[in-house]
Motif scaffolding. Structure first.
Motif, short mmCIF file in Angstrom:
data_model
loop_
_atom_site.label_atom_id
_atom_site.label_comp_id
_atom_site.label_asym_id
_atom_site.label_seq_id
_atom_site.Cartn_x
_atom_site.Cartn_y
_atom_site.Cartn_z
N LEU A 55 -8.21 -0.60 -0.14
CA LEU A 55 -8.17 -1.42 -1.34
C LEU A 55 -8.14 -2.92 -1.03
O LEU A 55 -7.51 -3.35 -0.06
CB LEU A 55 -6.93 -1.09 -2.17
CG LEU A 55 -6.82 0.33 -2.74
CD1 LEU A 55 -5.44 0.53 -3.35
CD2 LEU A 55 -7.90 0.57 -3.79
N VAL A 56 -8.80 -3.70 -1.89
CA VAL A 56 -8.65 -5.16 -1.85
C VAL A 56 -7.43 -5.50 -2.69
O VAL A 56 -7.43 -5.28 -3.91
CB VAL A 56 -9.89 -5.87 -2.40
CG1 VAL A 56 -9.67 -7.39 -2.42
CG2 VAL A 56 -11.13 -5.53 -1.56
N LEU A 57 -6.41 -6.02 -2.06
CA LEU A 57 -5.19 -6.36 -2.79
C LEU A 57 -5.34 -7.74 -3.44
O LEU A 57 -5.95 -8.65 -2.88
CB LEU A 57 -3.99 -6.37 -1.85
CG LEU A 57 -3.64 -5.05 -1.18
CD1 LEU A 57 -2.42 -5.24 -0.27
CD2 LEU A 57 -3.36 -3.96 -2.21
N LYS B 221 -1.66 7.66 -8.38
CA LYS B 221 -2.24 8.85 -7.76
C LYS B 221 -3.33 8.47 -6.75
O LYS B 221 -4.17 9.28 -6.40
CB LYS B 221 -2.82 9.78 -8.84
CG LYS B 221 -1.77 10.33 -9.80
CD LYS B 221 -2.39 11.23 -10.86
CE LYS B 221 -1.32 11.76 -11.81
NZ LYS B 221 -1.90 12.63 -12.87
N ILE B 222 -3.30 7.22 -6.29
CA ILE B 222 -4.29 6.77 -5.31
C ILE B 222 -3.98 7.41 -3.97
O ILE B 222 -2.87 7.28 -3.45
CB ILE B 222 -4.26 5.23 -5.18
CG1 ILE B 222 -4.45 4.58 -6.55
CG2 ILE B 222 -5.32 4.76 -4.21
CD1 ILE B 222 -4.24 3.08 -6.55
N ASP B 223 -4.97 8.12 -3.40
CA ASP B 223 -4.70 8.82 -2.15
C ASP B 223 -4.60 7.84 -0.98
O ASP B 223 -4.97 6.68 -1.06
CB ASP B 223 -5.75 9.89 -1.87
CG ASP B 223 -7.15 9.34 -1.68
OD1 ASP B 223 -7.32 8.34 -0.93
OD2 ASP B 223 -8.09 9.89 -2.28
N GLU B 224 -4.08 8.34 0.14
CA GLU B 224 -3.77 7.48 1.28
C GLU B 224 -5.00 6.78 1.84
O GLU B 224 -4.96 5.59 2.18
CB GLU B 224 -3.11 8.32 2.38
CG GLU B 224 -2.65 7.51 3.58
CD GLU B 224 -1.92 8.34 4.61
OE1 GLU B 224 -1.50 7.78 5.65
OE2 GLU B 224 -1.76 9.56 4.39
N ARG C 171 0.84 -1.21 0.00
CA ARG C 171 0.00 0.00 0.00
C ARG C 171 0.87 1.25 0.00
O ARG C 171 0.53 2.25 -0.65
CB ARG C 171 -0.93 -0.02 1.21
CG ARG C 171 -1.94 -1.15 1.18
CD ARG C 171 -2.87 -1.13 2.41
NE ARG C 171 -3.58 -2.40 2.55
CZ ARG C 171 -4.68 -2.72 1.87
NH1 ARG C 171 -5.20 -1.87 1.00
NH2 ARG C 171 -5.26 -3.89 2.06
N ALA C 172 2.00 1.21 0.70
CA ALA C 172 2.89 2.37 0.75
C ALA C 172 3.56 2.63 -0.58
O ALA C 172 3.68 3.78 -1.02
CB ALA C 172 3.93 2.17 1.85
N ILE C 173 4.01 1.56 -1.27
CA ILE C 173 4.72 1.74 -2.54
C ILE C 173 3.81 2.30 -3.63
O ILE C 173 4.27 2.93 -4.59
CB ILE C 173 5.37 0.41 -3.01
CG1 ILE C 173 6.52 0.67 -4.01
CG2 ILE C 173 4.35 -0.52 -3.67
CD1 ILE C 173 7.76 1.22 -3.37
N LEU C 174 2.50 2.10 -3.49
CA LEU C 174 1.56 2.63 -4.49
C LEU C 174 1.66 4.15 -4.60
O LEU C 174 1.39 4.71 -5.67
CB LEU C 174 0.13 2.24 -4.13
CG LEU C 174 -0.22 0.76 -4.23
CD1 LEU C 174 -1.64 0.50 -3.72
CD2 LEU C 174 -0.08 0.26 -5.66
N ALA C 175 2.06 4.80 -3.52
CA ALA C 175 2.19 6.26 -3.55
C ALA C 175 3.32 6.70 -4.47
O ALA C 175 3.33 7.85 -4.94
CB ALA C 175 2.45 6.78 -2.14
N ASP C 176 4.25 5.79 -4.76
CA ASP C 176 5.41 6.15 -5.59
C ASP C 176 5.07 6.22 -7.08
O ASP C 176 5.78 6.89 -7.84
CB ASP C 176 6.54 5.14 -5.40
CG ASP C 176 7.17 5.22 -4.01
OD1 ASP C 176 6.73 6.08 -3.21
OD2 ASP C 176 8.10 4.44 -3.74
N TYR C 177 4.04 5.50 -7.52
CA TYR C 177 3.81 5.46 -8.97
C TYR C 177 2.34 5.56 -9.38
O TYR C 177 2.03 5.49 -10.57
CB TYR C 177 4.43 4.18 -9.56
CG TYR C 177 3.72 2.89 -9.21
CD1 TYR C 177 2.78 2.32 -10.07
CD2 TYR C 177 3.97 2.23 -8.01
CE1 TYR C 177 2.13 1.13 -9.75
CE2 TYR C 177 3.34 1.06 -7.67
CZ TYR C 177 2.42 0.50 -8.55
OH TYR C 177 1.77 -0.65 -8.22
#
Length: 319
Positions: free
Chosen positions: A281-283, A272-275, A264-270
């Motif tokens: 999210l269902v992973l 635009k999904i907000d925190e 979930r943290a790495i998603l912020a790197d690439y």
């Protein structure tokens, strides 16, 4: 989960360039024993493991310097891999099977992403507005359902949900639109239902939408949805690079599957999904093995519904 057919024409161009001895003569460059490889990816949740693996040094420890380049989907990534723009790529299985039936020289080398296998708790589904008269997949027959790409994996799995519910899948009316446009189109009544993946799935549910079909789950148990792939040319010319890349991908998949908070943290790197949305999210699942039986089911369903021009040769495509 993406557009491919339009991009296949680019493969013909790539083949012409190869005949002229241009870019296709390139292979991964090495400096000080480190091989530089470019990977065509789609900026979605599915590829979180490779970003995480890059950050954790799983590729660097195998003397691979990774460059991750975002593509719009198979239309750019498959021809890009064939023409050596990328050494590796990521694509859903149906797009890869479409390419294989057209004799595009590619081969899957590692699993990419898989369904959770749990109905109602998966990262892809068909959803409707909260006040929609559609209650089950059976009610989708005759309705307008959005998919991100026509004649691809979205069509296949949605048809199977309707078929299993006892309705005629041929009665579905598919409408093509990008995933980000689907929440508004559903809210405005432009479509009756939307086949979506995360994060649009959580976005629609947060607005009061309801899930009526867990389509990946309906299609096959623990469905392999996508895979990493390369060109047959690179496999033959530099099998060691392919081997090291595959090992690093597998380590990345295993790590991601057991460290959801870091995913979930790495998603912020690439993305635009907000925190706040990232937290809900269902992973998906990230196994290291391609579920060949599930891919065969996708192949059979796609052939039945006219997705492929001929039966995919999975022996040639899969590792």
């Amino acid at each position: 989960m993406r557009r491919l057919l339009a991009g296949l024409a680019a493969v013909v161009l790539a083949g012409s360039l190869a005949a002229c001895g241009t870019d296709s003569d390139k292979s991964p460059t090495a400096e000080g024993g480190v091989d530089k490889v470019k990977v065509g990816v789609i900026p979605i949740i599915d590829v979180a493991p490779i970003y995480l693996g890059q950050k954790k040094g799983f590729f660097a420890s195998r003397n691979l310097e990774l460059s991750l380049e975002a593509g719009q989907g198979g239309a750019a990534i498959v021809p890009g891999v064939v023409s050596d723009q990328f050494q590796f790529g990521f694509s859903n299985m149906t797009s890869l099977m479409i390419a294989q039936t057209k004799n595009v020289p590619i081969k899957a080398i590692a699993a990419g992403v898989a369904s959770t296998g749990e109905a109602g708790k998966d990262f892809g589904a068909v959803v409707v507005k909260g006040d929609s008269p559609i209650k089950t997949a059976k009610d989708l027959a005759g309705k307008k359902v959005s998919v991100n790409t026509l004649k691809n994996i979205g069509d296949t799995v949605t048809r199977e949900s309707v078929r299993k519910a006892g309705a005629d899948p041929a009665a579905l009316q598919f409408v093509e639109m990008p995933f980000p446009n689907m929440p508004a189109a559903l809210a405005d009544g432009q479509i009756d239902a939307a086949w979506v993946v995360e994060p649009q799935l959580s976005t629609i549910k947060a607005a009061g939408g309801r899930e009526v079909a867990s389509t990946f789950v309906d299609a096959a148990p623990n469905l392999t949805v996508a895979a990493y792939f390369t060109s047959t040319k690179l496999l033959e010319s530099n099998p060691d690079v392919v081997k090291r890349f595959t090992e690093a991908v597998n380590e990345s998949l295993t790590y991601a599957d057991s460290h959801p908070d870091e995913v979930r943290a790495i998603l912020a790197d690439y993305t635009k999904i907000d925190e706040k949305l990232r937290a809900s999210l269902v992973l998906p699942k990230w196994p290291t093995q391609i579920n060949e039986a599930s891919v065969q089911t996708l192949s059979d369903l796609g052939s039945k519904d006219g997705i492929f021009t001929g039966a995919p040769d999975l022996e040639k495509l899969l590792p």
